[in-house]
Design a protein around this motif. Structure first.
Motif, PDB file in Angstrom:
ATOM      1  N   THR A   1       8.693  11.241  71.991  1.00 49.86           N
ATOM      2  CA  THR A   1       9.079  11.340  73.444  1.00 49.86           C
ATOM      3  C   THR A   1      10.436  10.396  73.642  1.00 49.86           C
ATOM      4  O   THR A   1      11.357  10.842  74.600  1.00 49.86           O
TER       5      THR A   1
ATOM      6  N   THR B   1       9.108  16.355  77.587  1.00 44.46           N
ATOM      7  CA  THR B   1      10.014  15.338  77.713  1.00 44.46           C
ATOM      8  C   THR B   1      11.432  15.965  78.146  1.00 44.46           C
ATOM      9  O   THR B   1      11.935  15.689  79.103  1.00 44.46           O
TER      10      THR B   1
ATOM     11  N   SER C   1      15.694   7.264  78.936  1.00 48.97           N
ATOM     12  CA  SER C   1      14.268   6.605  79.046  1.00 48.97           C
ATOM     13  C   SER C   1      14.187   5.612  80.209  1.00 48.97           C
ATOM     14  O   SER C   1      15.299   4.776  80.367  1.00 48.97           O
TER      15      SER C   1
ATOM     16  N   GLY D   1       3.455  10.428  79.106  1.00 47.38           N
ATOM     17  CA  GLY D   1       3.553  10.323  77.767  1.00 47.38           C
ATOM     18  C   GLY D   1       2.499   9.477  77.056  1.00 47.38           C
ATOM     19  O   GLY D   1       2.060  10.068  75.699  1.00 47.38           O
TER      20      GLY D   1
END
Length: 457
Positions: A96, A154, A229, A390
């Motif tokens: 991820t 993702t 992220s 996730g």
């Protein structure tokens, strides 16, 4: 950048990245965004489908090992089907994080090429008559395919606007899940049709497709510089009780789906040796994959928590009939109940994924009532939901390993899987209770999320 084009600039080591991407801009989406996003989705599904196929390949390869001269016990064969689930689950979180770090296209190329490793090691293992330790190592590398799901989901989530993201992710997930069914259909046919190649053909068969996926990813997929992220959201999601509650429930749904997919072919062989299991086993993963979007659709209509609650009832009933079919030696009842179990696992996969964003938005609305600005609270809820997905995905995949090992332990101890399914029934009862306690009690509706109807969760 205008609203009609995406700007690309060579960055990060000379690779071309799309520097600006705004799918919520309707003009940009209509002129450029839709076409680019759909192209990335198509080749993401291709790569993820191969990942699931190789993640599950040992579930059918083990059936041919005894006749090929490998003297592995039943428990050892179950280890070869379970270990990829363990490794795949462990890889989901780092996969991820790889997309924002390396780029969606770049990581799709790398993660696709990594699938050559389990192909090659499987081929080496069966052609050199390696020891069981090498077979375990080869099976473990099949877990690379399990990690592909997390990075693929993702990556695709960054390309689509909120109004279309659910459908796109549903297609991506279903296309990947189907790999578990098709590998159980195709590989036995390929092995039977190429007897001169022995089991080596199982690994060799997928190599050209893996190479094609890597090439297509390089040529037709894109990196988004805007994909970042969200570490604060990830930390916040870890601290949320709801993240771990949903992880528990996802063990019951996705853990069941991937665990049963891995175990069913060998389970049929041990419990019904006169039945050609490869003719039937692939149907389980197929109906479970197809049912996943139905779970999301039903949840949109009546609420994810309600679908999940009653779905666990059906899973428990189906598991009970699996036991009845096994104990009576009635393969029709056994397999029919197993198909229902797969369907309900697929529906539960869709409904639990639908619950996650609703729960975190509900939390955001609660914080709004406590004085936090409404727009900021909802935005924060969406970010935390994305991070929670996730975590939930990884924990649920670990469930697949334990499901397979519990079945293996039961078969090793008693020559039957009864005890394992009694345990699953108890677990589904617990999942029912947890779903009701956290999401359907009146006290939850009134005290926890006063501004959100329970049916929306």
């Amino acid at each position: 950048m205008t609203t009609t084009e995406a700007q690309t600039t060579p960055t990060r080591g000379g690779r071309t990245w799309i520097q600006q991407w705004d799918p919520e801009d309707e003009g940009f989406w209509a002129a450029t965004g839709r076409r680019v996003a759909n192209r990335n989705l198509v080749f993401s599904i291709f790569s993820e489908h191969l990942g699931f196929s190789l993640w599950s390949i040992w579930s059918v390869v083990v059936l041919s090992l005894p006749t090929a001269g490998f003297k592995f016990g039943v428990d050892q064969l179950f280890w070869l089907t379970a270990l990829p689930n363990l490794v795949g689950a462990a890889l989901r979180l780092p996969y991820t994080f790889a997309v924002p770090r390396f780029g969606g296209r770049n990581w799709a190329v790398v993660s696709s090429l990594m699938l050559l490793i389990p192909c090659a090691l499987l081929t080496v293992a069966v052609t050199t008559h390696a020891g069981f330790g090498f077979f375990l190592f080869a099976a473990a590398t099949a877990g690379f395919g399990g990690g592909n799901f997390a990075s693929s989901m993702t990556n695709i989530s960054f390309f689509f606007p909120e109004s279309r993201k659910g459908f796109a992710l549903g297609l991506n997930a279903a296309g990947g899940n189907l790999g578990a069914a098709l590998v159980q259909l195709i590989i036995p046919l390929v092995i039977a049709a190429t007897t001169g190649w022995s089991l080596a053909v199982a690994g060799l068969f997928y190599m050209p497709f893996v190479i094609a996926a890597a090439i297509c990813s390089a040529l037709y997929m894109d990196n988004l510089a805007t994909a970042r992220s969200d570490f604060p959201a990830q930390v916040a999601a870890v601290k949320r009780t709801q993240t771990w509650v949903m992880s528990f429930l996802y063990i019951g749904t996705f853990g069941s789906f991937i665990g049963f997919s891995a175990a069913l072919p060998l389970l049929i062989k041990t419990q019904f040796p006169s039945v050609h299991g490869t003719w039937f086993a692939w149907l389980g993963a197929l109906v479970g994959s197809v049912a996943r979007p139905a779970g999301g659709w039903l949840s949109d209509k009546i609420g994810g928590s309600r679908v999940t609650l009653w779905n666990f009832v059906l899973m428990g009933v189906a598991a009970a009939f699996v036991v009845v079919g096994e104990r009576s030696g009635n393969f029709g009842l056994f397999f029919g109940a197993f198909l229902v179990l797969f369907v309900t696992a697929g529906v539960g996969n869709g409904s639990t994924y639908r619950m996650i964003p609703a729960i975190f938005v509900a939390q955001a609305k609660r914080e709004t009532a406590e004085g936090v600005a409404a727009e900021e609270a909802v935005r924060k809820g969406k970010r935390e939901a994305a991070a929670a997905i996730g975590i939930v995905s990884a924990v649920g995949a670990f469930g697949g390993f334990f499901v397979t090992r519990i079945i293996a332990s039961s078969v090793a101890a008693t020559k039957a899987a009864d005890n394992a399914f009694y345990g699953f029934i108890v677990f589904y009862v617990l999942c029912f209770a947890v779903t009701w306690w956290f999401y359907l009690r009146r006290s939850f509706a009134v005290a926890k999320v006063p501004s959100l109807a329970v049916a929306d969760v």
